[in-house]
Scaffold this motif. Structure first.
Motif, mmCIF file in Angstrom:
data_model
loop_
_atom_site.group_PDB
_atom_site.id
_atom_site.type_symbol
_atom_site.label_atom_id
_atom_site.label_comp_id
_atom_site.label_asym_id
_atom_site.label_seq_id
_atom_site.Cartn_x
_atom_site.Cartn_y
_atom_site.Cartn_z
ATOM 1 N N ARG A 199 23.304 -30.236 -48.133
ATOM 2 C CA ARG A 199 22.001 -29.766 -47.680
ATOM 3 C C ARG A 199 22.356 -29.655 -46.000
ATOM 4 N N LYS A 200 23.139 -30.612 -45.499
ATOM 5 C CA LYS A 200 22.866 -30.769 -44.161
ATOM 6 C C LYS A 200 24.310 -29.653 -43.648
ATOM 7 N N GLY A 201 25.167 -29.969 -44.422
ATOM 8 C CA GLY A 201 26.404 -28.828 -44.525
ATOM 9 C C GLY A 201 26.315 -27.695 -44.093
ATOM 10 N N ASN A 202 25.809 -27.502 -45.869
ATOM 11 C CA ASN A 202 25.133 -25.827 -45.519
ATOM 12 C C ASN A 202 24.402 -25.592 -44.057
ATOM 13 N N GLU A 203 23.141 -26.607 -44.368
ATOM 14 C CA GLU A 203 22.405 -26.410 -42.275
ATOM 15 C C GLU A 203 23.362 -26.192 -41.073
ATOM 16 N N VAL A 204 24.302 -26.519 -40.699
ATOM 17 C CA VAL A 204 24.921 -26.252 -40.210
ATOM 18 C C VAL A 204 26.070 -24.863 -40.304
ATOM 19 N N LEU A 205 26.562 -24.972 -41.436
ATOM 20 C CA LEU A 205 27.163 -23.395 -41.701
ATOM 21 C C LEU A 205 26.479 -22.228 -41.600
ATOM 22 N N GLU A 206 25.103 -22.448 -41.716
ATOM 23 C CA GLU A 206 24.351 -21.453 -41.427
ATOM 24 C C GLU A 206 23.661 -21.111 -40.386
ATOM 25 N N GLU A 207 23.708 -22.113 -39.297
ATOM 26 C CA GLU A 207 23.023 -22.136 -38.149
ATOM 27 C C GLU A 207 23.575 -23.186 -37.086
ATOM 28 N N GLY A 208 24.427 -23.612 -37.499
ATOM 29 C CA GLY A 208 25.260 -24.265 -36.031
ATOM 30 C C GLY A 208 26.042 -23.116 -35.336
ATOM 31 N N ASP A 209 27.198 -24.516 -34.186
ATOM 32 C CA ASP A 209 27.910 -23.205 -32.810
ATOM 33 C C ASP A 209 28.370 -22.980 -34.036
ATOM 34 N N PRO A 210 28.466 -20.778 -33.503
ATOM 35 C CA PRO A 210 30.392 -20.602 -34.059
ATOM 36 C C PRO A 210 31.835 -21.646 -33.970
ATOM 37 N N ASP A 211 31.854 -22.458 -32.553
ATOM 38 C CA ASP A 211 33.124 -23.085 -32.538
ATOM 39 C C ASP A 211 32.828 -24.223 -34.016
ATOM 40 N N GLU A 212 32.321 -24.966 -34.315
ATOM 41 C CA GLU A 212 31.849 -25.981 -35.240
ATOM 42 C C GLU A 212 31.774 -25.572 -36.745
ATOM 43 N N VAL A 213 31.091 -24.426 -36.614
ATOM 44 C CA VAL A 213 30.992 -23.535 -37.911
ATOM 45 C C VAL A 213 32.557 -23.018 -38.374
ATOM 46 N N GLU A 214 33.265 -22.147 -37.416
ATOM 47 C CA GLU A 214 34.959 -22.270 -37.239
ATOM 48 C C GLU A 214 35.563 -23.207 -37.920
ATOM 49 N N ASP A 215 35.526 -24.714 -37.191
ATOM 50 C CA ASP A 215 36.041 -25.777 -37.161
ATOM 51 C C ASP A 215 35.884 -25.958 -38.975
ATOM 52 N N ALA A 216 34.576 -25.659 -39.058
ATOM 53 C CA ALA A 216 33.943 -26.106 -40.188
ATOM 54 C C ALA A 216 35.358 -25.065 -42.081
ATOM 55 N N GLU A 217 34.720 -24.340 -41.420
ATOM 56 C CA GLU A 217 35.727 -23.315 -42.693
ATOM 57 C C GLU A 217 36.756 -23.538 -42.725
ATOM 58 N N ALA A 218 37.656 -23.990 -41.283
ATOM 59 C CA ALA A 218 38.843 -23.903 -42.088
ATOM 60 C C ALA A 218 39.310 -25.198 -42.748
ATOM 61 N N GLU A 219 38.063 -26.172 -42.535
ATOM 62 C CA GLU A 219 38.530 -27.107 -43.683
ATOM 63 C C GLU A 219 38.300 -26.956 -45.071
ATOM 64 N N ILE A 220 37.614 -26.576 -44.880
ATOM 65 C CA ILE A 220 36.646 -25.751 -46.122
ATOM 66 C C ILE A 220 37.790 -25.322 -47.033
ATOM 67 N N GLN A 221 38.706 -24.227 -46.319
ATOM 68 C CA GLN A 221 39.408 -23.422 -46.829
ATOM 69 C C GLN A 221 40.845 -24.856 -47.238
ATOM 70 N N ALA A 222 41.432 -25.141 -46.517
ATOM 71 C CA ALA A 222 42.151 -26.645 -46.729
ATOM 72 C C ALA A 222 41.460 -27.160 -47.768
ATOM 73 N N ILE A 223 41.129 -27.384 -48.579
ATOM 74 C CA ILE A 223 40.497 -28.571 -49.132
ATOM 75 C C ILE A 223 40.481 -27.107 -50.345
ATOM 76 N N MET A 224 40.014 -25.970 -50.728
ATOM 77 C CA MET A 224 40.612 -25.265 -51.767
ATOM 78 C C MET A 224 41.845 -25.155 -51.522
ATOM 79 N N GLN A 225 42.518 -24.770 -50.567
ATOM 80 C CA GLN A 225 43.822 -25.115 -51.145
ATOM 81 C C GLN A 225 44.857 -26.280 -51.319
ATOM 82 N N GLY A 226 44.025 -26.798 -50.599
ATOM 83 C CA GLY A 226 45.169 -28.622 -51.362
ATOM 84 C C GLY A 226 45.106 -28.294 -53.368
ATOM 85 N N LEU A 227 43.574 -28.161 -53.665
ATOM 86 C CA LEU A 227 43.121 -28.405 -54.946
ATOM 87 C C LEU A 227 43.903 -27.499 -55.875
#
Length: 591
Positions: A199-227
């Protein structure tokens, strides 16, 4: 005996039609019209009236005249009444029914030799199970139980979505935030603990600082690619979250109970290469196109406007692609595959079915049972992501509390024995409370949306779980009062003469007992466990009429009749107890 009686009726009607030189493709065997004293009827006269050139009642009379009931063991008479031919059972039917129903396994059908996998629930492991999805494990488990009782080799599977974006978000959030960043968990259970990170993660992705969200999305994509690439370190990171949350969800589901033989993870089909193999075969199909930066299948030949997207531009597969590999694995290992799933997935499953057909599979082996939603009064929403709605644990706790209160207020001998201990009350509260939830949900046709209401579900007097459960408890009480252990009734009963069961109330109860195997047959054939619930309500009404009109242990009942009625009570216990068991509802020994 009902199934054998039906076979005899079918043979008798077919023989009569052959004698009359009439077609036998539709015998019209069905339940008799309301108020008719018969076990089965034939409506074939309606169909044949035009061919014969006579009114249906006249044709029915001709058919009945051609039937010699003496040629059959269980058939007493075939009587024309209006346009129907009605079939009455013989004395042997009643006697054989009572005798066969002494088996604790009464109603179980002969092995079919068919293996069936039932996939149900399969909720994403992102947090506690919610009431809105409760219909899936309840209906799914009941379907599996029905199919098992109908003689099939059944496995129950939970398909775990451990490779999609949601799990990548969850993994990133779990590794990013500290305990101090989160509210206290609502329960001391692992799924309630970890859902706070999601829930905290989704809150940040929806309402967080743009730079923080950009870094998060990069890590999320890396996890998906790694799988997708089969990276072991990424897999282990994700599985720590998946297995922890799933463990808590399993605790909740076991309360229903809904047990599983296997938890099949979709990453299996990434790791073994089968998803990649599916992609290559889909690309080779004539219907495959590359549009809007994704590989897709055009399914307009099946009147499906939406294309089936199976590969993203970055080379990652979708849930639906991996599900193709999953179903091919099912086809390799089982004769039949059944999925219980929400009605909002109907388009997705139609795409799945048609894609499997294009890949050369026989989709007659594939069935889906779609269900509508369970609502609570007031229409509370259900969202793991937002943290709103009612958790299934809360509903089950409330059910037990309400059942306990109801039991404790019913202190008269008819409902509660004064010798019940506190442990007995607690046991009954769990059996009745959870049984009420489960029964109320499974008793409705899955495609109809329902609103769960406490007063209806826990009504001991109406046609609810407690009403039926009490019939089983009453059967056990009668047997115990006669000095018979209900769990060993078939071995403890003395000799009995079922021909002494002559009253209308006795005969009607025997007839309802006899129908139980046919109810199982119907429920399994149509994947409709609610017909078993309907049967239990009819059974309860019929047994209560017998109980009012036919004393079993009264002083003025002679010994032979007493033994015969005890045998009927034991038969009733087996029928209603097994019917409740098929529904996954407890059959209490006392209430």
């Amino acid at each position: 005996m009902y199934l054998q009686f039906r076979d005899e009726v079918e043979a008798a009607v077919a023989s009569a039609l052959e004698s009359l030189d009439l077609p036998t493709d539709d015998l019209g065997i069905e339940d008799p019209p309301e108020g008719v004293d018969a076990v089965l009827a034939s409506s074939a006269a309606f169909r044949l009236a035009g061919e014969v050139g006579a009114a249906p009642p006249e044709v029915a009379g001709q058919i009945a005249d051609e039937i010699d009931a003496g040629e059959y063991d269980l058939l007493a008479a075939a009587l024309a009444q209006g346009p129907y031919v009605n079939f009455l059972p013989s004395e042997a039917y009643y006697e054989a029914t009572v005798e066969s129903a002494q088996s604790p396994e009464f109603g179980r059908l002969e092995p079919t030799g068919e293996s069936v996998v039932v996939e149900h629930t399969s909720a994403n492991p992102t947090g506690p199970v919610h009431v809105g999805r409760a219909r899936n494990p309840i209906v799914g488990d009941a379907v599996a139980r029905v199919l098992d009782f109908a003689g099939n080799e059944v496995e129950r599977h939970y398909y775990v979505n451990d490779a999609g974006r949601q799990m990548a978000v969850f993994t990133w959030a779990y590794e990013t935030f500290d305990e101090d960043d989160l509210p206290d968990p609502e329960r001391d259970k692992p799924d309630y603990d970890l859902v706070r990170y999601y829930r905290k993660g989704n809150e940040v992705l929806e309402e967080g600082d743009p730079d923080e969200v950009e870094d998060a999305e990069a890590e999320i994509q890396a996890i998906m690619q790694g799988l997708e690439e089969g990276d072991e370190e990424t897999y282990d990171r994700v599985q720590e979250v998946v297995d922890t949350v799933l463990g808590g969800m399993r605790e909740t589901l076991s309360r229903l109970p809904a047990e599983f033989d296997e938890f099949v993870k979709e990453t299996r089909f990434l790791r073994d290469g089968s998803a990649d193999d599916v992609v290559e075969r889909l690309k080779a199909l004539d219907q495959a196109v590359y549009e809007e930066e994704a590989w897709q299948l055009e399914l307009d030949e099946f009147d499906i406007e939406n294309n089936f997207v199976f590969l993203r531009s970055d080379g990652t597969t979708l849930y639906t692609t991996r599900d193709i590999a999953h179903h091919e694995w099912k086809f390799e290992n089982f004769d039949r595959a059944i999925t219980v799933i929400g009605e909002d997935h109907q388009l997705t499953f139609e795409q799945l079915r048609r894609t499997l057909e294009l890949l050369g599979h026989d989709t007659d082996r594939l069935d889906q049972l779609f269900y509508s939603w369970v609502n609570l009064p007031g229409g509370e929403g259900m969202s793991t992501r937002a943290g709103t709605g009612i958790d299934l644990d809360d509903l089950l706790d409330e059910a037990i509390d309400r059942a306990r209160e109801e039991v404790e207020t019913r202190m008269d001998d008819r409902i509660r024995d004064d010798d019940l201990t506190d442990d007995d009350v607690e046991r009954i509260a769990r059996q009745v409370g959870i049984g009420a939830v489960r029964y109320d949900i499974v008793a409705k046709q899955p495609t109809k949306a329902i609103t769960f209401e406490w007063d209806r579900a826990l009504d001991f007097e109406a046609q609810s779980a407690p009403y039926v459960q009490y019939v089983h408890a009453r059967c056990c009480g009668i047997l115990e009062e006669a000095g018979i252990d209900p769990s060993e009734a078939s071995a403890s009963l003395g000799e009995f003469d079922a021909s002494l069961l002559e009253t209308d109330a006795e005969r009607e109860l025997v007839e309802v007992v006899a129908r139980f195997p046919a109810v199982i047959e119907e429920a399994a054939a149509d994947l409709e466990p609610h017909v078993v619930a309907t049967y239990t309500r009819e059974f309860a009404e019929t047994f209560n009429a017998f109980y009012r009109e036919c004393p079993v242990l009264a002083d003025d009942v002679d010994d032979d009749l007493r033994e015969a009625r005890l045998a009927l009570v034991a038969a009733s216990k087996h029928a209603v107890g097994n019917a409740l068991g098929v529904l996954g509802v407890a059959a209490p020994r006392s209430m």
